[in-house]
Design a protein around this motif. Sequence first.
Motif, PDB file in Angstrom:
ATOM      1  N   LYS A  25     104.466  37.864 -78.367  1.00  0.00           N
ATOM      2  CA  LYS A  25     103.616  38.566 -76.951  1.00  0.00           C
ATOM      3  C   LYS A  25     102.097  37.682 -76.911  1.00  0.00           C
ATOM      4  O   LYS A  25     101.507  37.918 -75.925  1.00  0.00           O
ATOM      5  CB  LYS A  25     104.044  40.283 -76.813  1.00  0.00           C
ATOM      6  N   ASN A  26     101.594  37.677 -78.368  1.00  0.00           N
ATOM      7  CA  ASN A  26     100.824  37.231 -78.310  1.00  0.00           C
ATOM      8  C   ASN A  26     100.885  36.328 -79.508  1.00  0.00           C
ATOM      9  O   ASN A  26     101.302  36.491 -80.472  1.00  0.00           O
ATOM     10  CB  ASN A  26      99.495  38.621 -79.107  1.00  0.00           C
ATOM     11  N   PHE A  83     107.511  30.174 -76.409  1.00  0.00           N
ATOM     12  CA  PHE A  83     106.218  30.030 -76.748  1.00  0.00           C
ATOM     13  C   PHE A  83     105.671  29.272 -75.162  1.00  0.00           C
ATOM     14  O   PHE A  83     106.394  28.639 -74.861  1.00  0.00           O
ATOM     15  CB  PHE A  83     106.047  28.639 -77.800  1.00  0.00           C
ATOM     16  N   PRO A  84     104.393  28.771 -74.554  1.00  0.00           N
ATOM     17  CA  PRO A  84     103.741  28.538 -73.363  1.00  0.00           C
ATOM     18  C   PRO A  84     104.064  27.255 -73.433  1.00  0.00           C
ATOM     19  O   PRO A  84     104.606  26.101 -74.722  1.00  0.00           O
ATOM     20  CB  PRO A  84     101.916  28.561 -73.434  1.00  0.00           C
ATOM     21  N   THR A  85     104.058  26.492 -72.276  1.00  0.00           N
ATOM     22  CA  THR A  85     104.909  25.018 -71.284  1.00  0.00           C
ATOM     23  C   THR A  85     102.874  24.188 -71.997  1.00  0.00           C
ATOM     24  O   THR A  85     102.927  23.229 -71.803  1.00  0.00           O
ATOM     25  CB  THR A  85     105.724  25.180 -70.428  1.00  0.00           C
ATOM     26  N   LEU A 119      96.487  33.695 -76.241  1.00  0.00           N
ATOM     27  CA  LEU A 119      97.357  33.637 -75.824  1.00  0.00           C
ATOM     28  C   LEU A 119      98.155  35.304 -75.847  1.00  0.00           C
ATOM     29  O   LEU A 119      98.075  35.792 -76.370  1.00  0.00           O
ATOM     30  CB  LEU A 119      97.658  32.209 -75.436  1.00  0.00           C
ATOM     31  N   SER A 120      98.315  35.545 -74.741  1.00  0.00           N
ATOM     32  CA  SER A 120      98.856  36.511 -74.191  1.00  0.00           C
ATOM     33  C   SER A 120     100.020  36.767 -72.544  1.00  0.00           C
ATOM     34  O   SER A 120      99.809  36.098 -72.126  1.00  0.00           O
ATOM     35  CB  SER A 120      97.819  37.941 -73.900  1.00  0.00           C
ATOM     36  N   LEU A 121     101.096  36.993 -73.191  1.00  0.00           N
ATOM     37  CA  LEU A 121     102.594  37.297 -72.335  1.00  0.00           C
ATOM     38  C   LEU A 121     102.288  38.319 -71.224  1.00  0.00           C
ATOM     39  O   LEU A 121     102.325  39.268 -71.878  1.00  0.00           O
ATOM     40  CB  LEU A 121     103.680  37.184 -72.673  1.00  0.00           C
ATOM     41  N   VAL A 134      93.496  35.071 -72.874  1.00  0.00           N
ATOM     42  CA  VAL A 134      92.840  35.441 -73.627  1.00  0.00           C
ATOM     43  C   VAL A 134      91.089  35.623 -73.454  1.00  0.00           C
ATOM     44  O   VAL A 134      90.886  34.859 -74.748  1.00  0.00           O
ATOM     45  CB  VAL A 134      93.067  36.530 -74.445  1.00  0.00           C
ATOM     46  N   ILE A 135      89.944  36.142 -72.577  1.00  0.00           N
ATOM     47  CA  ILE A 135      88.990  36.106 -72.707  1.00  0.00           C
ATOM     48  C   ILE A 135      88.038  36.944 -73.742  1.00  0.00           C
ATOM     49  O   ILE A 135      88.492  38.161 -73.040  1.00  0.00           O
ATOM     50  CB  ILE A 135      88.649  35.780 -71.535  1.00  0.00           C
TER      51      ILE A 135
END
Length: 192
Positions: free
Chosen positions: A104-105, A130-132, A147-149, A157-158
Amino acid sequence: MSNTLFAHQPDASNIIISKTDNGQVILQITSSLTAFQQEVNFINGEGYYKTPEEFRNLVIKHFKNRFSLIINKNDTIKFKNPKVFLGHETKLVAEIIGLPEAIKNIQIKNTIFKDIYLSQSMVIFLLSQFPTSKYSLNVDNKYQINLSLKDGNWEKVIAKKTSSYLKYAGYFASLLVLLAMFFVFRKKNKLN
């Protein structure tokens, strides 16, 4: 042609996380040999290593000190059998162990090449969960990305900036000391 250009750019590197045919999850960090040499020499000094094997060991040590992958905010991922393959395009390859089923993160921090002016690493995930998208790690994001899903989409994530007056406490204390010194010296001068 692009591999040849990339192999001579010390400020550019790639981080690829992928899966082999036999199911191993692999981390691969690729950059020019010059980039790895510059970092090893910067940390240890020129001429610190004498053989390619000593150099490989220093690169692996540098990797262990300056690379991290954290999944789901608390699972620090371990790397097994890191190996360095020397060439114009040099690769560090390690097996990723302990990857959780549900992700998830993702937090990646890579400061391996941070001492090279304007260095940046492109992060590429080649795993199904994972992200593409590709992500860049550079001085602007302090060589890390979180990064967060959310709702099936990966988002950056800022970090929220917190405004704190405590950061001015040192200035305030210095000002008070200077004012106190001013009044003490002024009082001494009036007495004389």
